[in-house]
Design a protein around this motif. Sequence first.
Motif, PDB file in Angstrom:
ATOM      1  N   ILE A 101       0.874  -1.176   0.000  1.00 25.60           N
ATOM      2  CA  ILE A 101       0.000   0.000   0.000  1.00 25.60           C
ATOM      3  C   ILE A 101       0.911   1.225   0.000  1.00 25.60           C
ATOM      4  N   HIS A 102       0.914   1.954  -1.081  1.00 17.47           N
ATOM      5  CA  HIS A 102       1.833   3.081  -1.247  1.00 17.47           C
ATOM      6  C   HIS A 102       1.210   4.379  -0.726  1.00 17.47           C
ATOM      7  N   LYS A 103       2.070   5.249  -0.209  1.00 19.04           N
ATOM      8  CA  LYS A 103       1.677   6.583   0.274  1.00 19.04           C
ATOM      9  C   LYS A 103       0.452   6.486   1.188  1.00 19.04           C
ATOM     10  N   ILE A 104       0.607   5.763   2.272  1.00 12.99           N
ATOM     11  CA  ILE A 104      -0.527   5.510   3.160  1.00 12.99           C
ATOM     12  C   ILE A 104      -0.959   6.791   3.871  1.00 12.99           C
ATOM     13  N   SER A 105      -2.251   6.829   4.205  1.00 15.57           N
ATOM     14  CA  SER A 105      -2.840   7.941   4.941  1.00 15.57           C
ATOM     15  C   SER A 105      -3.712   7.372   6.055  1.00 15.57           C
ATOM     16  N   GLU A 106      -4.354   8.274   6.820  1.00 16.30           N
ATOM     17  CA  GLU A 106      -5.224   7.817   7.910  1.00 16.30           C
ATOM     18  C   GLU A 106      -6.365   6.941   7.397  1.00 16.30           C
ATOM     19  N   GLU A 107      -6.811   7.176   6.163  1.00 11.50           N
ATOM     20  CA  GLU A 107      -7.919   6.398   5.605  1.00 11.50           C
ATOM     21  C   GLU A 107      -7.538   4.944   5.338  1.00 11.50           C
ATOM     22  N   ASP A 108      -6.232   4.652   5.288  1.00 10.92           N
ATOM     23  CA  ASP A 108      -5.783   3.286   5.031  1.00 10.92           C
ATOM     24  C   ASP A 108      -5.700   2.446   6.299  1.00 10.92           C
ATOM     25  N   ALA A 109      -5.856   3.062   7.467  1.00  9.03           N
ATOM     26  CA  ALA A 109      -5.794   2.318   8.719  1.00  9.03           C
ATOM     27  C   ALA A 109      -6.958   1.341   8.816  1.00  9.03           C
ATOM     28  N   GLY A 110      -6.708   0.160   9.351  1.00 10.52           N
ATOM     29  CA  GLY A 110      -7.741  -0.844   9.507  1.00 10.52           C
ATOM     30  C   GLY A 110      -7.159  -2.246   9.508  1.00 10.52           C
ATOM     31  N   LEU A 111      -8.046  -3.228   9.449  1.00 12.46           N
ATOM     32  CA  LEU A 111      -7.650  -4.634   9.418  1.00 12.46           C
ATOM     33  C   LEU A 111      -7.649  -5.132   7.984  1.00 12.46           C
ATOM     34  N   TYR A 112      -6.568  -5.816   7.604  1.00 13.80           N
ATOM     35  CA  TYR A 112      -6.436  -6.351   6.257  1.00 13.80           C
ATOM     36  C   TYR A 112      -6.403  -7.883   6.335  1.00 13.80           C
ATOM     37  N   TYR A 113      -7.281  -8.512   5.565  1.00 16.78           N
ATOM     38  CA  TYR A 113      -7.392  -9.965   5.582  1.00 16.78           C
ATOM     39  C   TYR A 113      -7.029 -10.546   4.224  1.00 16.78           C
ATOM     40  N   CYS A 114      -6.247 -11.595   4.271  1.00 17.39           N
ATOM     41  CA  CYS A 114      -5.929 -12.364   3.077  1.00 17.39           C
ATOM     42  C   CYS A 114      -6.862 -13.578   3.051  1.00 17.39           C
ATOM     43  N   ALA A 115      -7.428 -13.882   1.894  1.00 16.06           N
ATOM     44  CA  ALA A 115      -8.344 -15.015   1.769  1.00 16.06           C
ATOM     45  C   ALA A 115      -8.074 -15.734   0.456  1.00 16.06           C
ATOM     46  N   CYS A 116      -8.511 -16.982   0.364  1.00  8.90           N
ATOM     47  CA  CYS A 116      -8.267 -17.730  -0.869  1.00  8.90           C
ATOM     48  C   CYS A 116      -9.448 -18.620  -1.216  1.00  8.90           C
ATOM     49  N   TRP A 117      -9.525 -18.980  -2.457  1.00  6.01           N
ATOM     50  CA  TRP A 117     -10.478 -19.916  -3.035  1.00  6.01           C
ATOM     51  C   TRP A 117     -11.903 -19.604  -2.607  1.00  6.01           C
ATOM     52  N   ILE A 118     -12.545 -20.466  -1.805  1.00  2.00           N
ATOM     53  CA  ILE A 118     -13.922 -20.197  -1.395  1.00  2.00           C
ATOM     54  C   ILE A 118     -13.935 -19.421  -0.075  1.00  2.00           C
ATOM     55  N   LYS A 119     -13.180 -18.344  -0.056  1.00  2.00           N
ATOM     56  CA  LYS A 119     -13.144 -17.417   1.075  1.00  2.00           C
ATOM     57  C   LYS A 119     -12.661 -18.079   2.372  1.00  2.00           C
ATOM     58  N   ILE A 120     -11.487 -18.714   2.293  1.00  2.00           N
ATOM     59  CA  ILE A 120     -10.825 -19.203   3.496  1.00  2.00           C
ATOM     60  C   ILE A 120      -9.942 -18.067   4.005  1.00  2.00           C
ATOM     61  N   PHE A 121     -10.250 -17.531   5.187  1.00  2.00           N
ATOM     62  CA  PHE A 121      -9.613 -16.318   5.675  1.00  2.00           C
ATOM     63  C   PHE A 121      -8.441 -16.616   6.600  1.00  2.00           C
ATOM     64  N   ALA A 122      -7.425 -15.757   6.528  1.00  2.00           N
ATOM     65  CA  ALA A 122      -6.320 -15.788   7.490  1.00  2.00           C
ATOM     66  C   ALA A 122      -6.694 -14.941   8.698  1.00  2.00           C
ATOM     67  N   GLU A 123      -5.746 -14.806   9.643  1.00  2.00           N
ATOM     68  CA  GLU A 123      -6.035 -14.124  10.903  1.00  2.00           C
ATOM     69  C   GLU A 123      -6.216 -12.626  10.755  1.00  2.00           C
ATOM     70  N   GLY A 124      -5.581 -12.025   9.762  1.00  2.00           N
ATOM     71  CA  GLY A 124      -5.679 -10.583   9.559  1.00  2.00           C
ATOM     72  C   GLY A 124      -4.483  -9.836  10.115  1.00  2.00           C
TER      73      GLY A 124
END
Length: 308
Positions: free
Chosen positions: A104-127
Amino acid sequence: MWLLSRLVLVASLCSYTSGGIFITQFVPSITKKKGNTAFLECQVKTGVLKKNVNIHWYRQRPDQPLKRILYISSNENVVHEQGISEEKYEARKRQRDLPASLRIHKISEEDAGLYYCACWIKIFAEGTKLIVTPPDKSPDEDTSPKPTIFLPSPAERTLHKTGTYLCLLEDFFPDVIKVDWKEKNGKTILKSQQGNTMKTKDTYMKYTWLTVTEKSMDKEHTCIVKHEKNKGGGDQEILFPSINTELPAINSTEALLKDENDPLQLQLVTSSAYYTYVILLVKSVVYTIIIAYRLLGRPALCRNEKSS
């Protein structure tokens, strides 16, 4: 959070029914200055399938629903959602062991939050939580968790045949922290109790405790703290020594505190003072709320009487 809980539940079920797909985000939080680039990564293992899968990246801002940013197809094409900048969000996936990354380039306050990686049929990681700080914040400031340990009191060991180890963690930032307990050199995570993470001025504090049986008190235990700002970047392991369980019978408080130079007796006094302080602090907060309600409620009541 309800939606996320449903997705995590689906993830736990699908990980067994979809050929053994497992996905992990090893870093629970990342703190970056405004204007810098944030790098997030997740590891995907496909088990017996041995084939490529689609990788999805989601963002959840505070008090907002989960939203997909982009996804990487099995042939490595990156597809951004409508309104998402391709220059700002850069995603990659390598073929070999399927690690995926998001920049994520040139981050700002709006970029703050939880980011989750998921795959295939929405198998989610911890975040991974992204924290954006002002550009003038010092990167050399030590904001790692500062531990204070409390050993089992003689009264508890003698009367209840158990021992409680308490670990107080203070002055850390950011607030994302994970704490586990194990026996020294052990692999099994022990069942423990976790207090809430509380804000104190510009930093945070948390307490956690482990209660063991009389038999286990002759073993050493470790409190394992995972935090972004740990020195060296690894886990902080706090050692709790073994406790000699052979204690004389306790008949009274006076007998318990008769030796003021005994470190265990001093530990008991310190623990009691700490818990007393916490109770008084909670009571003061409750009284403040009651008084504020009465003071703020009275004018409104008077106005209603005048208007009638």
